[in-house]
Design an enzyme around this catalytic site. Sequence first.
Site, PDB file in Angstrom:
ATOM      1  CD  GLU A  87      -2.630   1.093   2.685  1.00  0.00           C
ATOM      2  OE1 GLU A  87      -2.933   0.002   3.224  1.00  0.00           O
ATOM      3  OE2 GLU A  87      -2.867   2.191   3.210  1.00  0.00           O
ATOM      4  CG  HIS A  92       6.000  -0.077   5.985  1.00  0.00           C
ATOM      5  ND1 HIS A  92       5.920   0.357   4.675  1.00  0.00           N
ATOM      6  CD2 HIS A  92       4.930  -0.873   6.181  1.00  0.00           C
ATOM      7  CE1 HIS A  92       4.835  -0.154   4.121  1.00  0.00           C
ATOM      8  NE2 HIS A  92       4.215  -0.920   5.010  1.00  0.00           N
TER       9      HIS A  92
HETATM   10  P1  5GP Z   1       1.451  -2.055   3.448  1.00  0.00           P
HETATM   11  O1  5GP Z   1       2.118  -1.021   2.552  1.00  0.00           O
HETATM   12  O2  5GP Z   1       2.430  -2.680   4.410  1.00  0.00           O
HETATM   13  O3  5GP Z   1       0.682  -3.073   2.655  1.00  0.00           O
HETATM   14  O4  5GP Z   1       0.366  -1.286   4.321  1.00  0.00           O
HETATM   15  C1  5GP Z   1       0.600   0.009   4.796  1.00  0.00           C
HETATM   16  C2  5GP Z   1       0.169   0.142   6.231  1.00  0.00           C
HETATM   17  O5  5GP Z   1       0.324   1.507   6.587  1.00  0.00           O
HETATM   18  C3  5GP Z   1      -1.296  -0.244   6.484  1.00  0.00           C
HETATM   19  O6  5GP Z   1      -1.362  -1.151   7.566  1.00  0.00           O
HETATM   20  C4  5GP Z   1      -1.961   1.099   6.806  1.00  0.00           C
HETATM   21  O7  5GP Z   1      -2.980   0.983   7.786  1.00  0.00           O
HETATM   22  C5  5GP Z   1      -0.818   1.954   7.283  1.00  0.00           C
HETATM   23  N1  5GP Z   1      -0.989   3.357   6.946  1.00  0.00           N
HETATM   24  C6  5GP Z   1      -1.306   3.865   5.723  1.00  0.00           C
HETATM   25  N2  5GP Z   1      -1.371   5.209   5.768  1.00  0.00           N
HETATM   26  C7  5GP Z   1      -1.092   5.558   7.045  1.00  0.00           C
HETATM   27  C8  5GP Z   1      -1.000   6.819   7.726  1.00  0.00           C
HETATM   28  O8  5GP Z   1      -1.211   7.892   7.153  1.00  0.00           O
HETATM   29  N3  5GP Z   1      -0.688   6.786   9.040  1.00  0.00           N
HETATM   30  C9  5GP Z   1      -0.433   5.612   9.703  1.00  0.00           C
HETATM   31  N4  5GP Z   1      -0.134   5.694  11.013  1.00  0.00           N
HETATM   32  N5  5GP Z   1      -0.516   4.410   9.104  1.00  0.00           N
HETATM   33  C10 5GP Z   1      -0.833   4.381   7.792  1.00  0.00           C
END
Ligand code: 5GP
Length: 129
Positions: A87, A92
């Site tokens: 996403e 991270h």
């Molecule tokens: P991934 O890239 O690992 O698939 O997911 C991204 C993660 O970042 C998700 O669990 C989502 O809830 C979190 N996330 C996305 N945008 C934000 C944000 O603006 N603030 C925070 N604290 N978490 C975020």
Amino acid sequence: MTIFSKIIAGEIPSYKCAENDRFYAFLDINPIAKGHTLVVPKHEVDYLFDLDDDELADMIVFAKRVAKAIRAAYPCRKVGMAVLGLEVNHAHIHLIPLQSEGDMDFRREKLQLTAEEMEEIAHRIREQF
Ligand code: 5GP
């Protein structure tokens, strides 16, 4: 600039759990468990496994300290670690307190926590870091 860079720069608010000069840890905004935390490098790299060896090693060591703080704040069997990055294109690590295997299911319904609850969780982790 990625959304996580904006968070690190303080342009977007976050519930900070821990920080050093190179890495930042904050609560995931859509947690799948209480204490679900993200660890990020302060500079922008899309894919975690594109980090050079030393930085990746240092990031894991930082994440280890954060995981210990999470477990001290929220006693659990283990703290799970996951890398998705589907996403947000800023490397991270997800750290998630685990009681059972299902606690790592990213498709499960997200917790609905108030701002006060999120601040309390981050505060407890910060205190243990
Ligand atoms: P991934 O890239 O690992 O698939 O997911 C991204 C993660 O970042 C998700 O669990 C989502 O809830 C979190 N996330 C996305 N945008 C934000 C944000 O603006 N603030 C925070 N604290 N978490 C975020």
